[in-house]
Write a protein that holds these residues in place. Structure first.
Motif, PDB file in Angstrom:
ATOM      1  N   LEU A 188       0.816  -1.210   0.000  1.00  0.00           N
ATOM      2  CA  LEU A 188       0.000   0.000   0.000  1.00  0.00           C
ATOM      3  C   LEU A 188       0.854   1.267   0.000  1.00  0.00           C
ATOM      4  CD1 LEU A 188      -2.667  -1.019   2.682  1.00  0.00           C
ATOM      5  CD2 LEU A 188      -2.560  -1.626   0.262  1.00  0.00           C
ATOM      6  N   MET A 189       2.152   1.127   0.257  1.00  0.00           N
ATOM      7  CA  MET A 189       3.043   2.273   0.385  1.00  0.00           C
ATOM      8  C   MET A 189       3.614   2.679  -0.975  1.00  0.00           C
ATOM      9  SD  MET A 189       5.074   1.042   3.831  1.00  0.00           S
ATOM     10  CE  MET A 189       6.090   2.535   3.904  1.00  0.00           C
ATOM     11  N   LYS A 190       3.688   3.982  -1.215  1.00  0.00           N
ATOM     12  CA  LYS A 190       4.326   4.503  -2.411  1.00  0.00           C
ATOM     13  C   LYS A 190       5.842   4.301  -2.329  1.00  0.00           C
ATOM     14  CE  LYS A 190       1.034   8.326  -3.111  1.00  0.00           C
ATOM     15  NZ  LYS A 190       0.902   9.805  -3.133  1.00  0.00           N
ATOM     16  N   PRO A 191       6.548   4.331  -3.453  1.00  0.00           N
ATOM     17  CA  PRO A 191       8.014   4.258  -3.407  1.00  0.00           C
ATOM     18  C   PRO A 191       8.632   5.405  -2.607  1.00  0.00           C
ATOM     19  CG  PRO A 191       7.226   3.835  -5.629  1.00  0.00           C
ATOM     20  CD  PRO A 191       6.043   4.288  -4.845  1.00  0.00           C
ATOM     21  N   THR A 192       7.929   6.525  -2.517  1.00  0.00           N
ATOM     22  CA  THR A 192       8.445   7.700  -1.799  1.00  0.00           C
ATOM     23  C   THR A 192       7.975   7.763  -0.348  1.00  0.00           C
ATOM     24  OG1 THR A 192       6.566   8.961  -2.657  1.00  0.00           O
ATOM     25  CG2 THR A 192       8.644   9.089  -3.886  1.00  0.00           C
ATOM     26  N   SER A 193       7.307   6.719   0.121  1.00  0.00           N
ATOM     27  CA  SER A 193       6.687   6.780   1.447  1.00  0.00           C
ATOM     28  C   SER A 193       7.658   6.359   2.547  1.00  0.00           C
ATOM     29  CB  SER A 193       5.447   5.893   1.485  1.00  0.00           C
ATOM     30  OG  SER A 193       5.804   4.533   1.307  1.00  0.00           O
ATOM     31  N   ASN A 194       7.238   6.613   3.795  1.00  0.00           N
ATOM     32  CA  ASN A 194       8.024   6.309   4.982  1.00  0.00           C
ATOM     33  C   ASN A 194       7.187   5.524   5.974  1.00  0.00           C
ATOM     34  OD1 ASN A 194      10.742   7.973   4.870  1.00  0.00           O
ATOM     35  ND2 ASN A 194       9.152   9.357   4.112  1.00  0.00           N
ATOM     36  N   LEU A 195       7.882   4.718   6.786  1.00  0.00           N
ATOM     37  CA  LEU A 195       7.249   3.962   7.857  1.00  0.00           C
ATOM     38  C   LEU A 195       7.952   4.296   9.168  1.00  0.00           C
ATOM     39  CD1 LEU A 195       5.485   1.596   9.028  1.00  0.00           C
ATOM     40  CD2 LEU A 195       7.401   0.095   8.458  1.00  0.00           C
ATOM     41  N   PHE A 196       7.189   4.709  10.172  1.00  0.00           N
ATOM     42  CA  PHE A 196       7.700   4.950  11.516  1.00  0.00           C
ATOM     43  C   PHE A 196       7.028   3.947  12.451  1.00  0.00           C
ATOM     44  CE2 PHE A 196       8.656   8.825   9.365  1.00  0.00           C
ATOM     45  CZ  PHE A 196       9.759   9.374   9.999  1.00  0.00           C
ATOM     46  N   TYR A 197       7.831   3.079  13.056  1.00  0.00           N
ATOM     47  CA  TYR A 197       7.312   2.031  13.943  1.00  0.00           C
ATOM     48  C   TYR A 197       7.715   2.383  15.376  1.00  0.00           C
ATOM     49  CZ  TYR A 197       6.005  -2.714  15.368  1.00  0.00           C
ATOM     50  OH  TYR A 197       5.399  -3.799  15.956  1.00  0.00           O
ATOM     51  N   HIS A 198       6.706   2.673  16.203  1.00  0.00           N
ATOM     52  CA  HIS A 198       6.931   3.109  17.582  1.00  0.00           C
ATOM     53  C   HIS A 198       6.880   1.897  18.508  1.00  0.00           C
ATOM     54  CE1 HIS A 198       6.439   6.812  20.312  1.00  0.00           C
ATOM     55  NE2 HIS A 198       6.836   5.801  21.073  1.00  0.00           N
TER      56      HIS A 198
ATOM     57  N   LEU B 219      11.497   3.265  15.061  1.00  0.00           N
ATOM     58  CA  LEU B 219      12.285   2.765  13.945  1.00  0.00           C
ATOM     59  C   LEU B 219      11.735   3.354  12.656  1.00  0.00           C
ATOM     60  CD1 LEU B 219      12.499  -0.965  15.078  1.00  0.00           C
ATOM     61  CD2 LEU B 219      14.241   0.809  15.358  1.00  0.00           C
ATOM     62  N   TRP B 220      12.614   4.030  11.922  1.00  0.00           N
ATOM     63  CA  TRP B 220      12.188   4.757  10.721  1.00  0.00           C
ATOM     64  C   TRP B 220      12.799   4.108   9.482  1.00  0.00           C
ATOM     65  CZ3 TRP B 220      14.667  10.070   9.239  1.00  0.00           C
ATOM     66  CH2 TRP B 220      14.171  10.477   8.012  1.00  0.00           C
ATOM     67  N   TYR B 221      11.921   3.757   8.541  1.00  0.00           N
ATOM     68  CA  TYR B 221      12.322   3.168   7.261  1.00  0.00           C
ATOM     69  C   TYR B 221      11.685   3.938   6.109  1.00  0.00           C
ATOM     70  CZ  TYR B 221      14.078  -1.067   9.571  1.00  0.00           C
ATOM     71  OH  TYR B 221      14.790  -1.944  10.347  1.00  0.00           O
ATOM     72  N   GLY B 222      12.425   4.055   5.002  1.00  0.00           N
ATOM     73  CA  GLY B 222      11.842   4.501   3.749  1.00  0.00           C
ATOM     74  C   GLY B 222      11.414   3.287   2.944  1.00  0.00           C
ATOM     75  N   LYS B 223      10.422   3.459   2.095  1.00  0.00           N
ATOM     76  CA  LYS B 223      10.018   2.338   1.233  1.00  0.00           C
ATOM     77  C   LYS B 223      11.133   2.021   0.241  1.00  0.00           C
ATOM     78  CE  LYS B 223       7.167  -0.556  -0.933  1.00  0.00           C
ATOM     79  NZ  LYS B 223       5.886  -0.163  -1.529  1.00  0.00           N
ATOM     80  N   THR B 224      11.754   3.067  -0.302  1.00  0.00           N
ATOM     81  CA  THR B 224      12.883   2.932  -1.211  1.00  0.00           C
ATOM     82  C   THR B 224      13.874   4.053  -0.908  1.00  0.00           C
ATOM     83  OG1 THR B 224      11.995   4.398  -2.936  1.00  0.00           O
ATOM     84  CG2 THR B 224      11.292   2.080  -2.993  1.00  0.00           C
ATOM     85  N   ASP B 225      14.949   4.120  -1.708  1.00  0.00           N
ATOM     86  CA  ASP B 225      15.906   5.217  -1.523  1.00  0.00           C
ATOM     87  C   ASP B 225      15.352   6.544  -1.996  1.00  0.00           C
ATOM     88  OD1 ASP B 225      15.917   4.760  -4.235  1.00  0.00           O
ATOM     89  OD2 ASP B 225      18.074   4.381  -4.393  1.00  0.00           O
ATOM     90  N   LYS B 226      14.151   6.541  -2.571  1.00  0.00           N
ATOM     91  CA  LYS B 226      13.486   7.774  -3.002  1.00  0.00           C
ATOM     92  C   LYS B 226      12.510   8.299  -1.949  1.00  0.00           C
ATOM     93  CE  LYS B 226      13.722   6.717  -7.971  1.00  0.00           C
ATOM     94  NZ  LYS B 226      14.527   5.502  -7.812  1.00  0.00           N
ATOM     95  N   ALA B 227      12.520   7.715  -0.775  1.00  0.00           N
ATOM     96  CA  ALA B 227      11.590   8.130   0.278  1.00  0.00           C
ATOM     97  C   ALA B 227      11.766   9.613   0.607  1.00  0.00           C
ATOM     98  CB  ALA B 227      11.803   7.280   1.530  1.00  0.00           C
ATOM     99  N   TYR B 228      10.659  10.304   0.750  1.00  0.00           N
ATOM    100  CA  TYR B 228      10.665  11.751   0.974  1.00  0.00           C
ATOM    101  C   TYR B 228      11.165  12.088   2.370  1.00  0.00           C
ATOM    102  CZ  TYR B 228       8.938  16.532   1.518  1.00  0.00           C
ATOM    103  OH  TYR B 228       8.839  17.880   1.758  1.00  0.00           O
ATOM    104  N   PHE B 229      11.980  13.132   2.456  1.00  0.00           N
ATOM    105  CA  PHE B 229      12.452  13.627   3.746  1.00  0.00           C
ATOM    106  C   PHE B 229      12.753  15.103   3.639  1.00  0.00           C
ATOM    107  CE2 PHE B 229      16.206  14.294   6.683  1.00  0.00           C
ATOM    108  CZ  PHE B 229      15.438  14.377   7.826  1.00  0.00           C
TER     109      PHE B 229
END
Length: 541
Positions: free
Chosen positions: A123-133, A186-196
């Motif tokens: 469901l995540m875009k290539p530019t998306s991010n995941l923050f797991y608390h 814990l912070w992950y990008g979906k890909t190396d194009k993840a927005y920041f």
């Protein structure tokens, strides 16, 4: 888009099936920690007294049930279907087998999360991010899980949030270890194009930082920094150009591309001193942050809604600002009291929230979204997943029988429970007050969603009533009973007698069908604790 700005009631595993793939810009997850604690504070607040039973929706004590074991056995297939390589799948298979004998509750927790993360990833875009608390009880187990799914190269930071701003007092100190005042994100990008966007969350300079800017010109304060790159970084031909008649002293070239260097020069930020090129570094809106966040206290005061693990809005606003743009879509699949949703709404992001407890949905819809954000239900947001017709209830039963049972219990002002009895299952309890008793009393509730319900279900419920610490018992069926069956059921229930309160009799055993509940009927009980009508306008048809 019709699938955003929605608050879903249900298990995120099934709800996420309705979210389009590659549609999410940010996922913030704050699932229940594997800390074996019982979170019923929200219910205590709602009923005014602590509940004597263990509440499932806010309980993170994990058990290896038969259903969970089935999921674990199927996990290697799910992981391969999710794109995880065979070597990693084999590692997880061995680890699961080891945990089954050593830490079964941890295994139940991890398998639960893997199952949902695999559903989430597409469901995540290539530019998306995941923050797991998470916290220290499970963070080091979650990390390899996320590395396997998101890719180790896409790991960005382990953010340490200091949630307490003051020391503990007296006997709050543990005699055996240091007190734990931090959480891990814990912070992950979906890909190396993840927005920041670091500039969106710059921290103010303190007095010590400002001392660096001791030089001053007509523009303002600054300090000098060599314009050339450091040694040993390797040749950079595209950076080795002549500027102001000076060549860079090292083959690695200047620190900036030529176009950027010219911009800095035009802005008055390039200086030649002793035949060397320097940049003037000026104070900006703030300085870059590191991964230690010590400046955000835990939720308190008017913001606090009674949730024991409630996160402050400032924390979520920082996460949302640095990882999304206005109008992006933010998902919180364990939204609880929905700090994420309020933060997203205030920052002009679209959002999706999911929670398994109708009691949380009530508060979120009315307190967070209506009162604090000024949103109008049905216009600015909708609540989904709550059946409003018999067909809707039957559909929920077929899709997720456990969630149907929870819905039925919560519709009659009950609280779902994970406690099982010797005579059968207790799906929930409805608590009520008696003036001459200090503790809350309860009606045990059993839900039957199948088409055929026999008198045996009543006999089992009568056994629970006789053996459990309860004064009343209620049975909920999907469909109304036939005339003869209902007469036999009511004759059997009448044998349990009445509970008399202030001269008013209440049948100790009672019966309701889903159509009864949808018409607004409730069990006949004295002084139900925590009664809270959910506005019909909040419910999706």
């Amino acid at each position: 888009m019709t699938w955003v700005n929605k608050l879903y009631y249900g298990d995120c595993l099934t709800v996420m099936e309705s979210i389009p793939q590659r549609s999410l810009d940010l996922v913030y997850m704050d699932p229940p920690f594997n800390s074996n604690r019982n979170y019923n504070a929200i219910y205590k607040d709602e009923v005014g007294r602590p509940l004597p039973d263990m509440i499932e929706a806010f309980c993170d004590t994990w058990e290896l049930t038969e259903e969970r074991e089935r999921v674990i056995r199927h996990m290697p297939i799910l992981m391969r279907e999710g794109g995880i390589d065979d070597a990693t799948v084999q590692f997880w298979r061995m680890w699961m087998n080891a945990l089954r004998n050593t830490q079964p509750r941890l295994l139940a927790y991890l398998s639960y999360m893997i199952e949902r993360l695999l559903r989430l990833y597409p469901l995540m875009k290539p530019t998306s991010n995941l923050f797991y608390h998470c916290d220290s009880t499970a963070s080091h187990y979650i990390k390899p899980l996320l590395d396997s799914l998101m890719g180790h190269d896409n790991f960005r930071n382990e953010i340490i949030w200091k949630r307490t701003m003051r020391g503990h007092k007296g006997n709050q100190f543990s005699p055996r270890k240091f007190n734990t005042d931090t959480d891990t994100i814990l912070w992950y990008g979906k890909t190396d194009k993840a927005y920041f966007n670091m500039d969106a969350v710059l921290q103010p300079y303190d007095d010590e930082d400002l001392k660096r800017f001791k030089l001053k010109d007509a523009i303002g304060p600054y300090y000098l920094d060599a314009a050339n790159r450091r040694k040993g970084a390797g040749p950079r031909p595209n950076l080795c150009y002549e500027f102001r008649g000076i060549m860079p002293p090292y083959p690695t070239g200047w620190s900036l591309k030529q176009s950027r260097m010219e911009e800095e020069d035009a802005a008055g930020n390039i200086e030649v001193k002793n035949g060397k090129l320097y940049r003037k570094i000026r104070p900006k809106a703030g300085q870059k942050r590191n991964n230690l966040w010590e400046d955000i206290p835990g939720a308190s005061g008017g913001e606090y809604m009674g949730y024991p693990t409630q996160k402050p809005r400032a924390l979520l606003e920082r996460i949302i600002k640095c990882s999304t743009k206005p109008n992006d879509v933010v998902l919180d699949p364990f939204c609880g009291c929905a700090t994420t949703l309020e933060a997203a709404e205030r920052l002009d992001r679209r959002w999706i929230g999911i929670d398994i407890a109708i009691h949380a949905i009530k508060r979120v819809a009315q307190v967070r979204l209506q009162e604090r954000c000024g949103l109008e239900p049905g216009k600015d947001f909708t609540v989904e997943g709550v059946p409003r017709t018999l067909e809707g209830a039957q559909d929920l039963w077929e899709r997720d029988s456990h969630q149907f049972q929870k819905w039925a219990v919560e519709q009659v002002e009950g609280f779902c429970t994970s406690k099982r009895s010797a005579d059968g299952g207790i799906d929930g309890r409805i608590y009520f007050e008696l003036a001459d008793l200090k503790e809350l009393q309860s009606m045990v509730v059993e839900v039957k969603g199948g088409k055929h319900v026999t008198i045996q279900a009543l006999r089992a419920l009568r056994g629970v009533l006789d053996s459990e610490d309860a004064m009343m018992a209620g049975l909920i069926t999907m469909n109304p009973l036939g005339k003869i069956q209902e007469r036999n059921f009511r004759k059997f229930m009448a044998e349990a007698g009445d509970l008399v309160v202030h001269g008013r009799p209440y049948a100790r055993m009672q019966l309701l069908s889903v159509p009864d509940i949808l018409e607004g009927n409730q069990f006949d009980m004295p002084n139900i604790a925590g009664r809270h009508e959910l506005q019909p306008s909040l419910m999706a048809v």
